[in-house]
Enzyme design. Structure first.
Site, PDB file in Angstrom:
ATOM      1  N   ASP A  85       0.833  -1.207   0.000  1.00  0.00           N
ATOM      2  CA  ASP A  85       0.000   0.000   0.000  1.00  0.00           C
ATOM      3  C   ASP A  85       0.866   1.255   0.000  1.00  0.00           C
ATOM      4  O   ASP A  85       0.351   2.364  -0.067  1.00  0.00           O
ATOM      5  CB  ASP A  85      -0.988   0.001   1.163  1.00  0.00           C
ATOM      6  CG  ASP A  85      -0.318  -0.068   2.534  1.00  0.00           C
ATOM      7  OD1 ASP A  85       0.919  -0.049   2.600  1.00  0.00           O
ATOM      8  OD2 ASP A  85      -1.052  -0.145   3.539  1.00  0.00           O
ATOM      9  N   SER A  86       2.195   1.065  -0.001  1.00  0.00           N
ATOM     10  CA  SER A  86       3.118   2.176  -0.231  1.00  0.00           C
ATOM     11  C   SER A  86       2.883   2.800  -1.594  1.00  0.00           C
ATOM     12  O   SER A  86       3.366   3.905  -1.872  1.00  0.00           O
ATOM     13  CB  SER A  86       4.567   1.703  -0.121  1.00  0.00           C
ATOM     14  OG  SER A  86       4.776   0.533  -0.908  1.00  0.00           O
ATOM     15  N   ASP A 124      -0.858  -6.477  -0.535  1.00  0.00           N
ATOM     16  CA  ASP A 124      -1.184  -5.821   0.733  1.00  0.00           C
ATOM     17  C   ASP A 124      -2.696  -5.681   0.894  1.00  0.00           C
ATOM     18  O   ASP A 124      -3.392  -5.302  -0.066  1.00  0.00           O
ATOM     19  CB  ASP A 124      -0.558  -4.422   0.762  1.00  0.00           C
ATOM     20  CG  ASP A 124       0.245  -4.165   2.017  1.00  0.00           C
ATOM     21  OD1 ASP A 124       0.068  -4.906   2.998  1.00  0.00           O
ATOM     22  OD2 ASP A 124       1.038  -3.214   2.018  1.00  0.00           O
ATOM     23  N   LYS A 154      -0.445  -9.637   2.765  1.00  0.00           N
ATOM     24  CA  LYS A 154       0.168  -9.039   3.961  1.00  0.00           C
ATOM     25  C   LYS A 154      -0.867  -8.191   4.679  1.00  0.00           C
ATOM     26  O   LYS A 154      -1.662  -7.493   4.031  1.00  0.00           O
ATOM     27  CB  LYS A 154       1.373  -8.175   3.588  1.00  0.00           C
ATOM     28  CG  LYS A 154       2.062  -7.539   4.810  1.00  0.00           C
ATOM     29  CD  LYS A 154       3.335  -6.807   4.431  1.00  0.00           C
ATOM     30  CE  LYS A 154       3.059  -5.467   3.779  1.00  0.00           C
ATOM     31  NZ  LYS A 154       2.421  -4.494   4.724  1.00  0.00           N
ATOM     32  N   GLU A 156      -1.363  -5.778   8.528  1.00  0.00           N
ATOM     33  CA  GLU A 156      -0.679  -5.166   9.664  1.00  0.00           C
ATOM     34  C   GLU A 156      -1.272  -5.635  10.983  1.00  0.00           C
ATOM     35  O   GLU A 156      -2.455  -5.949  11.076  1.00  0.00           O
ATOM     36  CB  GLU A 156      -0.776  -3.633   9.570  1.00  0.00           C
ATOM     37  CG  GLU A 156      -0.033  -3.048   8.392  1.00  0.00           C
ATOM     38  CD  GLU A 156      -0.064  -1.529   8.358  1.00  0.00           C
ATOM     39  OE1 GLU A 156       0.578  -0.947   7.464  1.00  0.00           O
ATOM     40  OE2 GLU A 156      -0.739  -0.917   9.232  1.00  0.00           O
ATOM     41  N   GLU A 222       9.209  -3.250  10.756  1.00  0.00           N
ATOM     42  CA  GLU A 222       9.516  -1.923  10.226  1.00  0.00           C
ATOM     43  C   GLU A 222       9.831  -0.950  11.344  1.00  0.00           C
ATOM     44  O   GLU A 222       9.088  -0.848  12.326  1.00  0.00           O
ATOM     45  CB  GLU A 222       8.352  -1.394   9.392  1.00  0.00           C
ATOM     46  CG  GLU A 222       8.634  -0.014   8.790  1.00  0.00           C
ATOM     47  CD  GLU A 222       7.609   0.430   7.767  1.00  0.00           C
ATOM     48  OE1 GLU A 222       7.759   1.555   7.235  1.00  0.00           O
ATOM     49  OE2 GLU A 222       6.656  -0.336   7.491  1.00  0.00           O
TER      50      GLU A 222
END
Length: 305
Positions: A85-86, A124, A154, A156, A222
């Site tokens: 999502d970057s 993501d 992925k 979070e 991270e």
């Protein structure tokens, strides 16, 4: 030399030949299975990722958001490509990752899958696509697997995302967890190092172990102190992937526009530029513009008659 001595010497020679052949076979097998630099051309799976951890192999991961860039990284041997999502910051022009939608992730993930042949593509789950609970997470992840063709997803969070992780793993969808700085929570935690202090360090280690117990095949760390990242790596049977987490994780990931020097302005201190594509592209654009404005492009060889 007696007959017995000759037979013993022949046996030793035969054993030596067998040992040599076994050693060569082991080396060839290791070269074939290596994530980076391996000779196998089939699509990498989470089983290969687990095997690399057992071998003690370190490996690279990069982000990608389009087929052409993904194909370059695939040809370079990058074994895992993350459609992160970057993309919100470096591809779609958002200030944070929060506005990124599942539709956007799905479209760009499909492009990355089409652009790769060997790399494991991880999609993501964006903010708002799994926080409601396990059922929403399964619905969102299923879209990325079925429509985009990703090999894993992925998400979070550690303990707070355990129901989602467990549901996806039970459904047969591999999960990569993301701990430490979680950019989707930027409005509450900001952009700062996570896991400093005993309490925060214990919480992060507990989250990592909980993610592993829930079935995650890897954990991204991270902006975590290097010493803590090393401790987490030693404590887990699954690989850790560092970004701003020191040198002792099992793998390292960078946002590709940071890695290649395409990002403008200030970049995080944990990144390293391996090229200066911003300068290269700018020079190319100016050279093109100068030739057009000066009337030197196109030349006769660029025209049809």
């Amino acid at each position: 030399m007696t007959l017995q001595a000759a037979q013993e010497q022949s046996a030793r020679s035969s054993d030596g030949d067998k040992a040599g052949k076994t050693e060569k076979a082991d080396k060839a097998d290791k070269a074939d299975k290596a994530l980076y630099g391996g000779t196998s051309t089939r699509r990498i799976t989470v089983h290969d990722i687990a095997a690399a951890k057992r071998r003690g192999e370190k490996w690279p991961m990069l982000t990608a958001y389009d087929a052409m860039t993904a194909s370059v990284f695939d040809e370079a041997g990058i074994p895992v490509v993350l459609v992160g999502d970057s993309m919100g910051n470096c591809h779609l022009g958002y200030e944070t990752t929060v506005p990124v939608t599942l539709d956007e992730i799905a479209i760009l993930s499909a492009a990355v899958v089409r652009g790769t042949r060997r790399a494991l593509v991880v999609g993501d789950l964006p903010f708002g696509s799994y926080q409601e609970g396990a059922v929403q997470a399964l619905r969102s992840a299923t879209r990325l697997v079925k429509e985009a063709g990703v090999g894993a997803i992925k998400l979070e969070g550690g303990e707070r995302s355990l129901p989602q992780t467990e549901m996806l793993v039970r459904a047969g969808i591999p999960v990569m967890s993301h701990l430490g700085l979680t950019p989707q929570s930027v409005n509450t935690m900001g952009y700062r190092v996570q896991g400093r202090g005993d309490e925060a360090a214990h919480r992060l280690l507990r989250d990592a172990k909980a993610a592993q117990d829930a079935g995650a095949f890897a954990v991204v760390l991270e902006l975590v102190p290097a010493e803590l990242a090393a401790e987490v790596t030693r404590s887990l049977d699954i690989p850790t992937i560092g970004i701003g987490a020191g040198p002792d994780t099992d793998a390292q990931v960078l946002v590709w526009t940071d890695m290649a020097g395409l990002t403008g302005g200030k970049v995080p201190r944990f990144t390293k530029q391996y090229a200066n594509l911003r300068q290269t592209l700018g020079d190319a654009a100016r050279a093109f513009a100068d030739e057009v404005s000066g009337g030197t492009f196109p030349q006769p060889e660029h025209a049809f008659h």
